[in-house]
Design a protein around this motif. Sequence first.
Motif, PDB file in Angstrom:
ATOM      1  N   VAL A  78       8.662   5.833   0.566  1.00 50.35           N
ATOM      2  CA  VAL A  78       7.645   4.971   0.200  1.00 50.35           C
ATOM      3  C   VAL A  78       7.922   4.142  -1.236  1.00 50.35           C
ATOM      4  O   VAL A  78       7.674   3.186  -1.459  1.00 50.35           O
ATOM      5  CB  VAL A  78       6.375   5.918  -0.245  1.00 50.35           C
ATOM      6  N   LEU A  79       8.682   5.086  -2.107  1.00 49.94           N
ATOM      7  CA  LEU A  79       8.868   4.492  -3.263  1.00 49.94           C
ATOM      8  C   LEU A  79       9.877   3.345  -3.157  1.00 49.94           C
ATOM      9  O   LEU A  79       9.860   2.412  -3.831  1.00 49.94           O
ATOM     10  CB  LEU A  79       9.695   5.661  -4.160  1.00 49.94           C
ATOM     11  N   MET A  80      11.048   3.503  -2.276  1.00 56.44           N
ATOM     12  CA  MET A  80      11.951   2.517  -1.947  1.00 56.44           C
ATOM     13  C   MET A  80      11.237   1.279  -1.357  1.00 56.44           C
ATOM     14  O   MET A  80      11.480  -0.094  -2.107  1.00 56.44           O
ATOM     15  CB  MET A  80      12.848   2.977  -0.945  1.00 56.44           C
ATOM     16  N   ILE A  81      10.339   1.377  -0.390  1.00 58.72           N
ATOM     17  CA  ILE A  81       9.718   0.314   0.078  1.00 58.72           C
ATOM     18  C   ILE A  81       8.941  -0.450  -1.166  1.00 58.72           C
ATOM     19  O   ILE A  81       8.953  -1.923  -0.994  1.00 58.72           O
ATOM     20  CB  ILE A  81       8.938   0.729   1.221  1.00 58.72           C
ATOM     21  N   GLY A  82       8.106   0.257  -1.695  1.00 60.62           N
ATOM     22  CA  GLY A  82       7.410  -0.140  -2.876  1.00 60.62           C
ATOM     23  C   GLY A  82       8.129  -0.948  -3.857  1.00 60.62           C
ATOM     24  O   GLY A  82       7.791  -2.122  -4.184  1.00 60.62           O
ATOM     25  N   PHE A 246      -3.972   8.980  -0.262  1.00 63.66           N
ATOM     26  CA  PHE A 246      -2.657   8.642  -0.375  1.00 63.66           C
ATOM     27  C   PHE A 246      -2.536   7.157   0.145  1.00 63.66           C
ATOM     28  O   PHE A 246      -1.801   6.444  -0.483  1.00 63.66           O
ATOM     29  CB  PHE A 246      -1.978   9.453   0.442  1.00 63.66           C
ATOM     30  N   TYR A 247      -3.304   6.808   1.069  1.00 67.50           N
ATOM     31  CA  TYR A 247      -3.221   5.762   1.827  1.00 67.50           C
ATOM     32  C   TYR A 247      -3.601   4.665   1.024  1.00 67.50           C
ATOM     33  O   TYR A 247      -2.922   3.422   0.417  1.00 67.50           O
ATOM     34  CB  TYR A 247      -4.044   5.607   3.187  1.00 67.50           C
ATOM     35  N   ALA A 248      -4.909   4.743   0.555  1.00 67.79           N
ATOM     36  CA  ALA A 248      -5.837   3.845  -0.463  1.00 67.79           C
ATOM     37  C   ALA A 248      -4.986   3.731  -1.776  1.00 67.79           C
ATOM     38  O   ALA A 248      -4.727   2.486  -2.264  1.00 67.79           O
ATOM     39  CB  ALA A 248      -7.137   4.065  -0.578  1.00 67.79           C
ATOM     40  N   SER A 249      -4.254   4.449  -2.307  1.00 73.10           N
ATOM     41  CA  SER A 249      -3.543   4.703  -3.547  1.00 73.10           C
ATOM     42  C   SER A 249      -2.556   3.754  -3.451  1.00 73.10           C
ATOM     43  O   SER A 249      -2.196   2.953  -4.502  1.00 73.10           O
ATOM     44  CB  SER A 249      -3.329   5.957  -4.194  1.00 73.10           C
ATOM     45  N   THR A 250      -1.608   3.946  -2.370  1.00 73.09           N
ATOM     46  CA  THR A 250      -0.636   3.302  -2.018  1.00 73.09           C
ATOM     47  C   THR A 250      -0.748   1.864  -2.125  1.00 73.09           C
ATOM     48  O   THR A 250      -0.247   0.765  -2.581  1.00 73.09           O
ATOM     49  CB  THR A 250       0.357   3.693  -0.728  1.00 73.09           C
ATOM     50  N   LEU A 251      -1.702   1.389  -1.384  1.00 74.59           N
ATOM     51  CA  LEU A 251      -2.129   0.072  -0.899  1.00 74.59           C
ATOM     52  C   LEU A 251      -2.735  -0.540  -2.421  1.00 74.59           C
ATOM     53  O   LEU A 251      -2.298  -1.706  -2.764  1.00 74.59           O
ATOM     54  CB  LEU A 251      -3.339  -0.158  -0.070  1.00 74.59           C
ATOM     55  N   ALA A 253      -1.733   0.406  -5.516  1.00 72.86           N
ATOM     56  CA  ALA A 253      -0.857   0.185  -6.466  1.00 72.86           C
ATOM     57  C   ALA A 253       0.070  -0.909  -6.099  1.00 72.86           C
ATOM     58  O   ALA A 253       0.629  -1.579  -7.093  1.00 72.86           O
ATOM     59  CB  ALA A 253       0.092   1.530  -6.417  1.00 72.86           C
ATOM     60  N   LEU A 254       0.546  -1.074  -4.768  1.00 70.01           N
ATOM     61  CA  LEU A 254       1.354  -2.109  -4.586  1.00 70.01           C
ATOM     62  C   LEU A 254       0.748  -3.455  -4.671  1.00 70.01           C
ATOM     63  O   LEU A 254       1.260  -4.527  -5.054  1.00 70.01           O
ATOM     64  CB  LEU A 254       1.910  -2.174  -3.078  1.00 70.01           C
ATOM     65  N   TRP A 255      -0.390  -3.537  -4.209  1.00 74.38           N
ATOM     66  CA  TRP A 255      -1.378  -4.806  -4.282  1.00 74.38           C
ATOM     67  C   TRP A 255      -1.432  -5.095  -5.862  1.00 74.38           C
ATOM     68  O   TRP A 255      -1.358  -6.535  -6.342  1.00 74.38           O
ATOM     69  CB  TRP A 255      -2.729  -4.773  -3.860  1.00 74.38           C
ATOM     70  N   ALA A 256      -2.071  -4.301  -6.752  1.00 74.11           N
ATOM     71  CA  ALA A 256      -2.057  -4.488  -8.164  1.00 74.11           C
ATOM     72  C   ALA A 256      -0.502  -4.995  -8.856  1.00 74.11           C
ATOM     73  O   ALA A 256      -0.538  -5.933  -9.503  1.00 74.11           O
ATOM     74  CB  ALA A 256      -2.630  -3.344  -8.820  1.00 74.11           C
ATOM     75  N   GLY A 257       0.448  -4.372  -8.377  1.00 72.81           N
ATOM     76  CA  GLY A 257       1.750  -4.634  -8.739  1.00 72.81           C
ATOM     77  C   GLY A 257       2.209  -6.125  -8.574  1.00 72.81           C
ATOM     78  O   GLY A 257       2.642  -6.619  -9.426  1.00 72.81           O
TER      79      GLY A 257
END
Length: 271
Positions: A78-82, A246-251, A253-257
């Motif tokens: 997840v970290l690498m893909i992000g 976890f799912y929503a937090s990842t979405l 974080a990546l959307w905001a970034g």
Amino acid sequence: MWAVALLVFREVLEAALIVSVVAAATRGVPRRGSFVGGGIALGIFGAVLVALSADLLATAFSGVGQELFNAGVLLAAVLMIGWHVLWMSSHGRELSRQMQALGSAVHSGASSLGLLLAVVALAVLREGSEVVLFLYGMRAGGAEHLWAGLSIGVVAGAALGFALYAGLLRIPMRHFFGVTNAMLVLLAAGLASTAARYLIQADLLPAWGHQLWDSSWLLGNGSLLGQTAHILVGYDAQPAGMQLVFYASTLAALWAGARLIRPMEALRQPR
């Protein structure tokens, strides 16, 4: 034989779909094939080592070693893909212009290639270790035709992965990086959700509701379509509350970034 083929097919399919999305997302980057092949080889080698040390993992972590290992691998992916998604958000237009002008001679993506393609090794490592453990248990139990079942499962799973890859390459170049970036975001969110499930099973996280709903009647986790949806978008017919967090937090974080990085890219573009 067919039971072996089915299990191997499911595990290979998961790894193959992840590899296909990663390979498509790095389209045109020099030496991509070498990195993909090397990642697959390292993953297979690591899977054998992990399978051979399964008892040590279980003993070292009070019987939950496999769950912790799987969760750790998934979160690393997840970290690498992000990181790659954020990198692409700041270089996507530049890559698209280069590919349109120079064909496959894209050099800007090389800086992120090694990290993202480590995801290939991690995907093969996790799924491969489960295959090796399963085959070892089947052989110890006296099962026959293991090699035939293994071959059928590997070929079928790889074929579906290649079909996805071929389909992605048909996307027009002006939309290509946007589509693959979106797929990587969903892939990362799904992997984070699965990691949460392993941590719940290891009693390291609260479930916050072990089964918020059950959509198995519509699309079961064990079906081919359900498993494909699980890999690509994180679908789960019976999710726990913590998985959704976890799912929503990842979405988010990546959307905001990506939203924060895009204006910076626009400022760098030549006028």
